[in-house]
Design an enzyme around this catalytic site. Structure first.
Site: not given
Ligand code: GLN
Length: 485
Positions: A75, A150, A174
């Site tokens: 990532k 994400s 994510s």
């Molecule tokens: N969807 C969650 C957020 O927007 C989790 C994102 C993540 O795990 N990086 O914060």
């Protein structure tokens, strides 16, 4: 389901294919498929071929580990020495770190081959990967839908066979949610099981790095390779997991599975049916189902968004145009430079969260929001602790629905936040959880089932997930394109 890593390890070790040949196949598939799917935002083919060459030497010398010579992806928030690491944000445009993240350092020593950095929501804030400054990746299962987020690029790359495995980060879901949207496996380890050194911080008390793979065994292999204490991450811990891979084959008889109705409130009906069928499979094989209550679950979302935004507002303070990436062209003073750089560099969602975080930490509101969230976090932890006195694992959906159509959630940030309800409680409690494919919905989109465990009990959730994967019908299957060995 395909055990891609195990299959490739075997072929590399018995000399059927070299790592360089394999890497070239992956590069070709990325060149063909990535322009459509946008899973990779920076490719590192030169590094990959050099790595493959080193791996081939290790293989010849008989010193190779399970991941030696296998092409993979990281990532874009995981630091790689001398290679672009931008968090898919304009503010980190052109940024090349001077060091490797601990996870990449470990994998590199084991002969991993890095194909590139994958697309993500800007600074990992989002659930669709649409806030990336490079545009959204598309879901290989249905390109009219998002990959989730994400770590959407990591999920798309693995799903479309453009990488044998990938690492993502999971602050509130994510790794697990994009894995579920793309019909693959995603593991969020216990907070502290994997070093966060070199992971660009979002919510430091919640962030964890985890693998995205096609099979549970592959996830276990990658977790085994990246776990462990690291003095550069004071929250990381050494834990003796024993032989995780051998533990996969254990029986589920007598295992106690907790099911909390709160996790099923308001989720899609076809999804609920598939997950309940999954739970029945365990029951039929001798597991005991225990109905439990998790009343604090409804508080998890506000607690998460207060804590995550508060931590983000502090973590993102360092992007000032002086030390990293983007700097505005013209300015009158240093304050003006910082103001303009941050205004130009951050996207809307990141700005929203910095403002929310600054607000909940400000002196007039600290007690009402941040302090209260910390107190309720303790209550949520207590509820999980009580549950794990009675149960070995919990089973829940990974998300309340399958992949959204593209551009669907963009209009309402709160609606997007609501979709994190099943994953954020796990990060709040710092416990491990794995998402495994569990059938499809009426639209043919993959569903994810979450198996949640006690702290540092990855062995049990991997074992349960492996059992499910081996004993259920594979209704999701493998994507047809990309590298097929
Ligand atoms: N969807 C969650 C957020 O927007 C989790 C994102 C993540 O795990 N990086 O914060």
């Amino acid at each position: 389901m395909r055990e891609i890593i195990s299959e490739l390890t075997q072929k590399l070790h018995n000399g059927e294919i070299s790592s360089v040949e394999l890497t070239k196949q992956y590069i070709k598939s990325i060149e063909e498929t990535n322009p459509t799917l946008n899973a990779y935002v920076h490719t590192t083919f030169e590094t990959a071929l050099q790595g493959a060459d080193v791996a081939d030497k290790m293989l010849k010398e008989g010193k190779a580990s399970a991941l030696c010579g296998i092409p993979m992806a990281l990532k874009d928030n995981i630091c790689t020495d001398g290679l672009l690491t931008t968090c898919c944000s304009k503010i980190l445009d052109g940024f090349k770190p001077y060091y490797d993240a601990a996870v990449w350092e470990k994998l590199k020593i084991q002969g991993a081959v890095l194909l590139g950095k994958t697309n993500m929501d800007e600074f990992a804030m989002g659930s669709t990967s649409e806030s990336s400054c490079y545009g959204a990746p598309l879901n290989p299962r249905n390109t009219a839908h998002v990959t989730g987020g994400s770590s959407g690029g990591s999920a798309a790359a693995v799903c479309s066979n453009m990488a044998a495995y990938a690492l993502g980060s999971d602050t509130g879901g994510s790794v697990r949610q994009p894995a579920s949207f793309c019909g693959i496996v995603g593991l969020k380890p216990t907070y502290g099981a994997v070093s966060r050194y070199g992971l660009i911080a979002y919510g430091s008390s919640l962030d964890q790095i985890g693998p995205l793979t096609y099979s549970v065994k592959d996830a276990a292999i990658v977790f085994d390779a990246i776990k462990g204490a690291d003095r550069r991450d004071q929250t990381s811990k050494a834990f003796d997991y024993g032989n995780i891979l051998e533990g996969l084959n254990q029986d589920v008889k007598g295992k106690k599975i907790g099911v909390a109705e709160e996790f099923f409130d308001g989720i899609d009906e076809d999804m609920k049916a598939q997950i309940l069928e999954g739970i029945k499979l365990f029951e039929k094989n001798g597991a005991e189902i225990i109905n439990i209550k998790l009343p604090a679950l409804k508080l998890a979302l506000p607690v998460y968004y207060i804590i995550a935004c508060a931590e983000a507002s502090s973590n993102l303070g360092r992007y000032d145009g002086i030390r990293y990436g983007h700097r505005t062209d013209s300015y009158d003073s240093i304050d003006d430079m910082i103001y303009k750089t941050r205004s130009e560099g951050f996207g809307d969602e990141v700005k929203r969260r910095i403002m929310l975080g600054t607000y909940v930490l400000s002196s007039g509101y600290y007690d009402a929001y941040y302090k209260k969230a910390i107190v309720i976090r303790e209550e949520i932890n207590r509820e999980f602790n009580d549950i794990f006195e009675k149960c070995d694992v919990l089973i829940a959906p990974t998300a309340p629905h399958t992949a959204f159509p593209l551009n669907f959630r963009g209009a309402s940030p709160v609606e997007m936040y609501l979709s994190d309800i099943c994953t954020v409680p796990i990060n709040i409690a710092g416990i491990p959880s794995i998402s495994v494919p569990c059938g499809k919905d009426a639209k043919g989109l993959p569903i994810g089932m979450q198996i949640i465990g006690k702290k540092f009990d990855e062995a049990t959730i991997l074992n349960m997930a492996y059992f499910y994967e081996q004993n259920s019908e594979d209704k999701v299957g493998i994507y047809e394109g990309g590298v097929r060995i």
